[in-house]
Enzyme design. Structure first.
Site, PDB file in Angstrom:
ATOM      1  N   LYS A 125     -17.582  -1.937   5.389  1.00 47.89           N
ATOM      2  CA  LYS A 125     -18.272  -2.328   4.915  1.00 47.89           C
ATOM      3  C   LYS A 125     -19.646  -2.685   4.352  1.00 47.89           C
ATOM      4  CE  LYS A 125     -17.290  -7.482   3.428  1.00 47.89           C
ATOM      5  NZ  LYS A 125     -16.392  -8.426   3.398  1.00 47.89           N
ATOM      6  N   GLU A 136       1.123  -1.326  -0.035  1.00 47.31           N
ATOM      7  CA  GLU A 136      -0.067  -0.006   0.245  1.00 47.31           C
ATOM      8  C   GLU A 136       0.600   1.577  -0.045  1.00 47.31           C
ATOM      9  OE1 GLU A 136      -0.239  -2.623   2.061  1.00 47.31           O
ATOM     10  OE2 GLU A 136      -2.974  -3.398   1.518  1.00 47.31           O
ATOM     11  N   PHE A 142     -11.240  -8.165  13.382  1.00 46.03           N
ATOM     12  CA  PHE A 142     -10.628  -8.815  12.952  1.00 46.03           C
ATOM     13  C   PHE A 142     -10.139  -7.628  12.127  1.00 46.03           C
ATOM     14  CE2 PHE A 142      -9.282 -10.247   8.925  1.00 46.03           C
ATOM     15  CZ  PHE A 142      -7.742 -11.366   9.212  1.00 46.03           C
ATOM     16  N   GLN A 143      -9.093  -6.720  11.879  1.00 44.69           N
ATOM     17  CA  GLN A 143      -8.425  -5.880  10.976  1.00 44.69           C
ATOM     18  C   GLN A 143      -9.484  -4.591  11.217  1.00 44.69           C
ATOM     19  OE1 GLN A 143      -8.187  -7.500   6.822  1.00 44.69           O
ATOM     20  NE2 GLN A 143      -6.240  -7.940   7.249  1.00 44.69           N
ATOM     21  N   MET A 192      23.470   9.433   3.160  1.00 49.48           N
ATOM     22  CA  MET A 192      23.682  10.841   3.752  1.00 49.48           C
ATOM     23  C   MET A 192      23.902  10.995   5.200  1.00 49.48           C
ATOM     24  SD  MET A 192      23.411  13.754   3.306  1.00 49.48           S
ATOM     25  CE  MET A 192      22.271  14.139   1.930  1.00 49.48           C
TER      26      MET A 192
END
Ligand SMILES: Cc1ncc(C[n+]2csc(CCOP(=O)(O)OP(=O)(O)O)c2C)c(N)n1
Ligand SMILES: [Mg+2]
Lengths: 575, 167
Positions: free
Chosen positions: A177, A65, A127-128, A490
């Protein structure tokens, strides 16, 4: 919905659809034809709906993502359009956070859509389930959770309007959902105005006159410009202004490419690794004219010793930027295209010859002390600078440069010759390693006719290396240059300069990058000899399709000039 | 110099806005002395009243950051002298201890307090005023045993006219 807004009449007549189906339909109404994302449980109904609209809305499946959101950023930056990202709930949503923060601080318009558990499960640690609204709050321009299908078109039309208007930024819409499954009467009405939100402050012509008076009275004016010029589509007006009064102009990291690099009045990049002349002369100018920039600490160095002798004029669209870091004597709020249009006729023609000469003189110093060795070394390992120099020569400055974060970013930004606007894509404010590869994919998809060159360090490449997969699958031609110094360069430079060379966890044993690219069906070559460089760059550019060129560069090369932290810009070090 | 400033923030009524507002303050390590939200005189427009101790330079930046939020229409700041403000305090004390001596009358007369409720075993006293005043009453009552005490956030209206135009 709670945000009172003015809407256009429905784009099409009302029809019965699911919440999920309303998402691609809304995209089409907003002229979105390309989105980036990654599916999962809580966003599956939307993905199912997208399946039916593949002709109108193309979805690019990245490999993470974070890759999706950086790709959307690259797309937005090169096109000036809103980038759109889709992710599932929980880990999908949290994986977006780095990109959201990056887009926020670099003013990139994005609409992020995340799935969420069913509304009846909210707050149950399902869940999630994660409260992505709270997590993303400080990093979004606006966010909203949709729990009913009927809220979707209203939320999305506001989201697109907010993301792109005024000072652009990321917006997140979280959709439960059940709202995705719910059936409702869909009609899309674009948002034109929101009661509580003033994207562009009204221009005050008195301020413009005061600005003109100061500019006209200046003996040593200096213009410092940022991405605001690009976001405001004000490149033409900006050029007119500086040409009319012969004003030397210096760019921030994100302002690069707003003005062609070979413009006679362009005096270089500002800031920590910027050019010598504009940094030193910031503390000698009598009027400092800031256009669409926000006086980031990487630009100003020690604020208490920054341009104290100068009167400051600040043009910006965001009132919160005025007097935030640097006190303005004249603040001109508004859209800079409009402000500059009003300003230009009031500004006298001037030559500022001897003042411009001072820039030339200091440029000469930097040229002999730094630039010559950077661009045309004759011995030792290949330098980062000479790679960029070869790219300049062979692309004639027409490429889009996408960079990651580190030494290679500073070198590429210092030396790339830009000929057209929106050609510099980098993570400025957040300094996000891993930004480049996916952003280059997005940039190429947004500007397929342009050459897109990704310049990445060996460290940052491995932060989002999996997006070689997305590049492979989309078959776009991204030219990838890995400047491999086998170090987190760096950080190593700072360790050398400020921590007595204690190289704590900055050395890397790297894999065979060319072989990895081959595994993804991407051709490539690795070089370490100077004489092979021109041919290798040419081979990369000629190659039909994506290509990876790994260049082994000096392991302990440093980037100079440098304004050490805590120092004043005029204390910039050349070595 | 640090002093108390009252922020008045006018906004749409959004669930998440309180979060956005407080994070603008906490990010800068500013402690919220008191916070209150209610509907304003215009229907559908909410008003947050927040008291913070900070410098004028900081509070100026704060209101701009607050106004930058999409849901915020206007944010202004004032010193105490530019506002009229009140807080309300409730005190629960045992009826027995308070009825000893001439306490009740003293309470009502000297403190401008009100009795809201009298039960067989306790009484609820209410006092509105500035923090020092409600504190004074608390100190006065303490020897008799205060069973519960609560003070509200500040509500405040501003004195200068015309500042809130366009909301
Ligand atoms: C996500 C993230 N983690 C850490 C850093 C800190 N950081 C800045 S530059 C840098 C080194 C980058 O190394 P490399 O990609 O090899 O580029 P180089 O400097 O060597 O050109 C690091 C670790 C960062 N900017 N971003
Ligand atoms: Mg490196």
């Amino acid at each position: 919905m709670y945000l009172e807004a003015t809407l256009t009449p429905p784009v099409k007549e009302t029809m019965r659809t699911s919440g999920a189906d309303a998402v691609p339909r809304s995209f089409i109404a907003e002229d979105v034809d390309l989105i980036f994302g990654y599916p999962g449980g809580a966003i599956m109904p939307v993905y199912d709906a997208l399946y039916h609209y593949q002709e109108q809305v193309k979805h690019v499946l990245t490999r993470h993502e974070q890759g999706a959101i950086h790709a959307a950023q690259g797309y937005a930056r090169v096109t000036g359009k809103v980038g759109v990202v889709l992710a599932t709930s929980g880990p999908g949503a949290t994986n977006l956070i780095t990109g959201i923060a990056d887009a926020m601080i670099d003013s990139t318009p994005l609409v992020c859509i995340t799935g969420q558990v069913g509304s009846q499960l909210l707050g149950t640690d399902a869940f999630q389930e994660i409260d992505i609204i709270s997590i993303s709050m400080p990093a979004t321009k606006w966010n909203y959770q949709v729990t009913k299908a009927e809220q979707l078109p209203e939320a999305l039309s506001r989201a697109f309007y907010i993301a792109r208007s005024g000072r652009p930024g990321p917006v997140l819409i979280d959709i439960t959902k059940d709202a995705q499954f719910e059936m409702f009467d869909f009609a899309y009405r674009k948002c034109k105005q929101i009661r509580s939100y003033t994207p562009v402050p009204t221009l005050n012509l008195n301020r413009v006159e005061e600005a003109a008076d100061l500019i006209n009275s200046a003996k040593k004016p200096l213009v410092v410009f940022g991405q605001g010029v690009i976001l405001g589509n004000a490149e033409k007006e900006f050029k007119q202004l500086i040409e009319r009064a012969n004003l030397p102009a210096a760019s921030t990291l994100l302002g690069l490419s707003a003005l062609p690099s070979d413009h006679p009045l362009y005096v270089g990049m500002l800031g920590m690794h910027g050019n010598y002349a504009p940094n030193v002369l910031t503390n000698e100018c009598d009027v400092l004219i800031a256009v669409g920039m926000r006086f980031d600490d990487r630009v100003t160095g020690d604020l208490s010793r920054y341009a104290k002798q100068a009167k400051v004029i600040h043009f910006d669209i965001d009132p919160a930027e005025i007097n935030k870091n640097v006190q303005a004597d004249v603040a001109v709020l508004g859209d800079c295209k409009e402000s500059l249009q009003a300003l230009i006729p009031l500004v006298y023609e001037r030559s500022h010859q001897s003042w411009l000469q001072e820039f030339e003189a200091l440029k000469g110093v930097e040229q002999t002390k730094v630039i010559e060795q950077d661009l045309k070394p004759t011995s030792g390992p290949i330098s980062m600078g000479e790679v960029i120099y070869q790219v300049n020569v062979q692309t004639d400055g027409h490429a889009v440069l996408v960079t990651d974060v580190g030494q290679h970013q500073m070198v590429a930004s210092r030396y790339t010759q830009f000929k057209q606007s929106k050609s510099n894509i980098t993570s400025g404010g957040l300094g996000t390693m891993g930004f480049c590869l996916p952003a280059a994919l997005g940039a190429k998809l947004g500007a397929p006719e342009r050459e897109v060159i990704a310049v990445i360090g060996d460290g940052g490449f491995q932060m989002t290396i999996q997006e070689l997969g997305a590049i492979f699958q989309t078959k776009v031609a991204v030219k990838i240059i890995i400047l491999n110094n086998s170090f987190l360069g760096m950080v190593r430079q700072w360790q050398q300069l400020f921590f007595d060379k204690r190289y704590s966890s900055t050395e890397m044993e790297n894999p065979d990058f060319v072989a990895i690219a081959k595994g993804y069906g991407i051709e490539g070559e690795s070089i370490s000899e100077r004489e092979n460089l021109p041919a290798a760059v040419s081979e990369m550019l000629q190659h039909d399709g994506s290509y990876l060129l790994e260049v082994h560069v000096g392991q302990e090369d440093n980037v100079f000039p440098m304004v050490p932290t805590g120092a004043s810009v005029s204390e910039i070090r050349l070595e | 110099m640090e002093q108390a400033y009252t922020l008045s923030i006018f906004s749409e009524n959004s669930v998440g806005l309180l979060n956005r507002i407080t994070s603008i303050l906490t990010r800068r390590h500013l402690n919220i002395d008191s916070i209150n939200s209610s509907e304003s005189e215009s229907s559908g427009i909410y008003r947050f009243t927040i008291v913070v101790k900070t410098t004028e330079a900081q509070v100026k930046k704060l209101v701009l950051q607050l106004e930058k939020q999409v849901e915020v229409m206007k944010a202004v700041y004032h010193t105490d002298s530019d506002t009229v403000f009140q807080e309300i305090a409730l005190y629960k004390i045992s009826t027995k201890s308070i009825s000893e001596g001439n306490l009740v009358e003293k309470l009502i007369r000297d403190n401008n307090a009100r009795i809201l409720s009298v039960e067989s075993d306790f009484m609820i006293i209410e006092k509105t005023g500035h923090k020092e005043e409600t504190q004074e009453l608390l100190d006065f009552l303490s020897p008799y045993g205060v069973l519960e005490f609560v003070r509200s956030g500040r509500v405040s209206v501003i004195k200068p006219m015309g500042e809130l135009e366009g909301i």
